[in-house]
Enzyme design. Structure first.
Site, PDB file in Angstrom:
ATOM      1  CG  HIS A 198      -1.787   1.189   1.396  1.00  0.00           C
ATOM      2  ND1 HIS A 198      -3.153   1.133   1.311  1.00  0.00           N
ATOM      3  CD2 HIS A 198      -1.478   2.493   1.641  1.00  0.00           C
ATOM      4  CE1 HIS A 198      -3.661   2.359   1.486  1.00  0.00           C
ATOM      5  NE2 HIS A 198      -2.657   3.189   1.690  1.00  0.00           N
ATOM      6  CD  GLU A 199       1.807   3.322   3.810  1.00  0.00           C
ATOM      7  OE1 GLU A 199       0.943   3.122   4.664  1.00  0.00           O
ATOM      8  OE2 GLU A 199       1.788   4.345   3.067  1.00  0.00           O
TER       9      GLU A 199
ATOM     10  CG  HIS B 173       0.229   6.145  -0.936  1.00  0.00           C
ATOM     11  ND1 HIS B 173      -0.950   6.605  -1.469  1.00  0.00           N
ATOM     12  CD2 HIS B 173      -0.084   5.624   0.277  1.00  0.00           C
ATOM     13  CE1 HIS B 173      -1.936   6.370  -0.618  1.00  0.00           C
ATOM     14  NE2 HIS B 173      -1.439   5.774   0.455  1.00  0.00           N
TER      15      HIS B 173
ATOM     16  CE1 TYR C 171      -3.783  10.998   2.172  1.00  0.00           C
ATOM     17  CE2 TYR C 171      -3.928   9.528   0.286  1.00  0.00           C
ATOM     18  CZ  TYR C 171      -3.884   9.719   1.645  1.00  0.00           C
ATOM     19  OH  TYR C 171      -3.957   8.642   2.491  1.00  0.00           O
TER      20      TYR C 171
ATOM     21  CD  GLU D 194      -5.411   5.690   1.277  1.00  0.00           C
ATOM     22  OE1 GLU D 194      -5.671   4.597   1.813  1.00  0.00           O
ATOM     23  OE2 GLU D 194      -4.254   6.152   1.232  1.00  0.00           O
TER      24      GLU D 194
ATOM     25  CG  ASP E 203      -9.118  10.112   6.132  1.00  0.00           C
ATOM     26  OD1 ASP E 203      -7.890  10.321   6.144  1.00  0.00           O
ATOM     27  OD2 ASP E 203      -9.629   9.065   5.646  1.00  0.00           O
TER      28      ASP E 203
ATOM     29  CG  HIS F  59      -7.606   6.368   4.883  1.00  0.00           C
ATOM     30  ND1 HIS F  59      -7.087   7.603   5.208  1.00  0.00           N
ATOM     31  CD2 HIS F  59      -6.564   5.626   4.445  1.00  0.00           C
ATOM     32  CE1 HIS F  59      -5.795   7.603   4.985  1.00  0.00           C
ATOM     33  NE2 HIS F  59      -5.439   6.427   4.534  1.00  0.00           N
TER      34      HIS F  59
HETATM   35  O1  LIG Z   1      -0.857   5.264   3.836  1.00  0.00           O
HETATM   36  C1  LIG Z   1      -1.960   5.542   4.310  1.00  0.00           C
HETATM   37  O2  LIG Z   1      -2.985   5.774   3.595  1.00  0.00           O
HETATM   38  C2  LIG Z   1      -2.113   5.690   5.821  1.00  0.00           C
HETATM   39  C3  LIG Z   1      -1.242   6.900   6.188  1.00  0.00           C
HETATM   40  C4  LIG Z   1      -1.888   7.738   7.262  1.00  0.00           C
HETATM   41  C5  LIG Z   1      -1.039   8.925   7.594  1.00  0.00           C
HETATM   42  C6  LIG Z   1      -1.044  10.025   6.734  1.00  0.00           C
HETATM   43  C7  LIG Z   1      -0.238  11.119   7.073  1.00  0.00           C
HETATM   44  C8  LIG Z   1       0.564  11.105   8.197  1.00  0.00           C
HETATM   45  C9  LIG Z   1       0.537   9.998   9.019  1.00  0.00           C
HETATM   46  C10 LIG Z   1      -0.257   8.888   8.718  1.00  0.00           C
HETATM   47  C11 LIG Z   1      -1.637   4.444   6.582  1.00  0.00           C
HETATM   48  C12 LIG Z   1      -2.554   3.224   6.486  1.00  0.00           C
HETATM   49  C13 LIG Z   1      -4.011   3.543   6.736  1.00  0.00           C
HETATM   50  O3  LIG Z   1      -4.895   3.130   6.015  1.00  0.00           O
HETATM   51  N1  LIG Z   1      -4.262   4.286   7.811  1.00  0.00           N
HETATM   52  C14 LIG Z   1      -5.626   4.652   8.120  1.00  0.00           C
HETATM   53  C15 LIG Z   1      -6.218   3.694   9.192  1.00  0.00           C
HETATM   54  C16 LIG Z   1      -5.522   3.835  10.520  1.00  0.00           C
HETATM   55  C17 LIG Z   1      -4.276   3.312  10.817  1.00  0.00           C
HETATM   56  N2  LIG Z   1      -3.948   3.602  12.088  1.00  0.00           N
HETATM   57  C18 LIG Z   1      -4.956   4.347  12.659  1.00  0.00           C
HETATM   58  C19 LIG Z   1      -5.082   4.925  13.919  1.00  0.00           C
HETATM   59  C20 LIG Z   1      -6.241   5.633  14.197  1.00  0.00           C
HETATM   60  C21 LIG Z   1      -7.247   5.801  13.249  1.00  0.00           C
HETATM   61  C22 LIG Z   1      -7.135   5.250  11.961  1.00  0.00           C
HETATM   62  C23 LIG Z   1      -5.965   4.532  11.678  1.00  0.00           C
HETATM   63  C24 LIG Z   1      -5.687   6.083   8.595  1.00  0.00           C
HETATM   64  O4  LIG Z   1      -4.599   6.678   8.831  1.00  0.00           O
HETATM   65  O5  LIG Z   1      -6.827   6.578   8.689  1.00  0.00           O
HETATM   66  C25 LIG Z   1      -2.420   2.528   5.111  1.00  0.00           C
HETATM   67  C26 LIG Z   1      -2.453   1.016   5.359  1.00  0.00           C
HETATM   68  C27 LIG Z   1      -2.495   0.789   6.877  1.00  0.00           C
HETATM   69  C28 LIG Z   1      -2.066   2.156   7.457  1.00  0.00           C
HETATM   70 ZN   LIG Z   2      -2.746   5.155   1.794  1.00  0.00          ZN
END
Ligand SMILES: O=C(O)[C@H](CCc1ccccc1)CC1(C(=O)N[C@@H](Cc2c[nH]c3ccccc23)C(=O)O)CCCC1
Ligand SMILES: [Zn+2]
Ligand SMILES: [Ca+2]
Ligand SMILES: [Ca+2]
Length: 322
Positions: free
Chosen positions: A148-149, A152, A163, A172, A232, A237
């Site tokens: 996934h990362e 991006h 984004y 996403e 978000d 997401h």
């Molecule tokens: O790459 C992405 O889209 C997400 C990156 C989020 C981010 C963006 C900017 C700065 C810091 C973090 C990370 C991932 C993600 O989907 N994160 C979601 C779900 C999530 C992960 N940890 C969390 C903690 C609390 C709430 C939601 C979340 C989000 O940030 O929404 C991708 C795969 C798994 C982690």
């Molecule tokens: Zn992502």
């Protein structure tokens, strides 16, 4: 570092053993894989939590004996190994040499901050937290997360989808789609769920998101239920799940809201979305424009009147995207 290619072994986040491409320099082994593009480099942020971004990427991971079986090694082992699998997927399946198609070095940092419950691509590298141990464990332990990362980065160099809002949800979704296809390419417990390997170690069978049934986690599986608020980045997401469901239906087939989608399989679904991302999608693309890009991609690849084109149309019909 400059040195000689070596092959070490390591234990991953889930306790599995794997071999690693390393570099031996002045009697020290580094997580530097010289066999792929301009290299895959894995760094240690050592859990430093005071303005950590200032200190990225941290120090290149070093090991004394090329056997990485200590507890703190696990996140680095998987970040390094799964980055290699992701490189191999794009190279072997699409002939793409790293995320820029010019062999760019792939950099990852692990042990970012403290109890950090996330992972991200910061525009230059991948960054992984270790989680708090209850809600999450080290994020690099999920191959779908690593895929996934890095996707991006592929998207940034291709459609460069902005984004936020619909283009952000497409961004996403492409990352969830290819994170999942990379998980199938690796072949270990593959599924259409996202983050299952690093989410809630105390609870089996759950995940961050589901491509097969987004509503399992409260996400929409049709356009009429999309999120239209501002959190978000406009629900990137959340609304990604609408496109994720379309991709799932294209690949595996199924019926929802009275629309039946014939299965064309994972490989063709991947080829269609890869072509859409690299040839047709523009940075402000809407969901409707994504449908057109996928239809055109399928027509290019399989013919205008093909079963694949039909499946793409039906899949977007099923999720209410015209
Ligand atoms: O790459 C992405 O889209 C997400 C990156 C989020 C981010 C963006 C900017 C700065 C810091 C973090 C990370 C991932 C993600 O989907 N994160 C979601 C779900 C999530 C992960 N940890 C969390 C903690 C609390 C709430 C939601 C979340 C989000 O940030 O929404 C991708 C795969 C798994 C982690
Ligand atoms: Zn992502
Ligand atoms: Ca998965
Ligand atoms: Ca779990």
């Amino acid at each position: 570092v400059s040195g000689s290619n070596a092959v070490g072994t390591g234990t991953g986040v889930l306790g599995d053993t794997k071999s690693l491409n390393t570099t031996l320099s002045s009697g020290v082994y580094y997580l530097q894989d010289n066999t792929r593009g301009s290299g895959i480099f894995t760094y240690d942020m050592s859990g430093y939590s005071f303005f950590p971004d200032f200190f990225l990427p941290g120090s290149l991971w070093k090991d004394s004996d090329n056997v990485l079986n200590a507890a703190k090694d696990k996140a680095a082992v998987d970040a390094h190994y799964y980055a290699g699998v992701t490189y191999d997927y794009y190279k072997n399946v699409f002939g793409r040499n790293s995320y820029d198609n010019k062999g760019a070095a792939i950099k990852s940092s692990v042990h970012y901050s403290s109890n950090y419950n996330n992972a991200f691509w910061n525009g230059s590298q991948m960054v992984y937290g270790d989680g708090d141990g209850t809600n999450f464990i080290s994020f690099s332990g999920g191959i779908d997360v690593v895929g996934h990362e890095l996707t991006h980065a592929v998207t940034e160099k291709s459609s460069n989808l902005v984004y936020q809002n619909e283009s952000g949800a497409l961004n996403e979704s492409l990352s969830d789609i290819f994170g999942t296809l990379i998980e199938f390419y690796n072949g270990k417990n593959p599924d259409f769920e996202i983050g299952e390997d690093i989410y809630t170690p105390g609870t089996a069978g759950d995940a961050l998101r589901s491509m097969s049934d987004p509503t399992k986690y409260g996400y929409p599986d049709n356009y009429s239920n999309r999120y239209t608020g501002t959190s978000d980045n406009g629900g990137v997401h959340t609304n990604s799940s609408i496109i994720n469901k379309a991709a799932y239906l294209m690949s595996e087939g199924g019926t929802q809201y009275g629309v039946t989608v014939p299965a064309i399989g994972r490989d063709k679904m991947g080829a269609i979305f890869y072509r859409a991302n690299t040839v047709y999608l523009t940075s402000n693309a809407t969901f409707s424009q994504a449908r057109a890009a996928a239809v055109q991609s399928a027509a290019d690849l399989y013919g205008a009147g093909s079963a694949e084109v039909n499946a793409v149309n039906k899949a977007f019909d099923a999720v209410g995207v015209q």
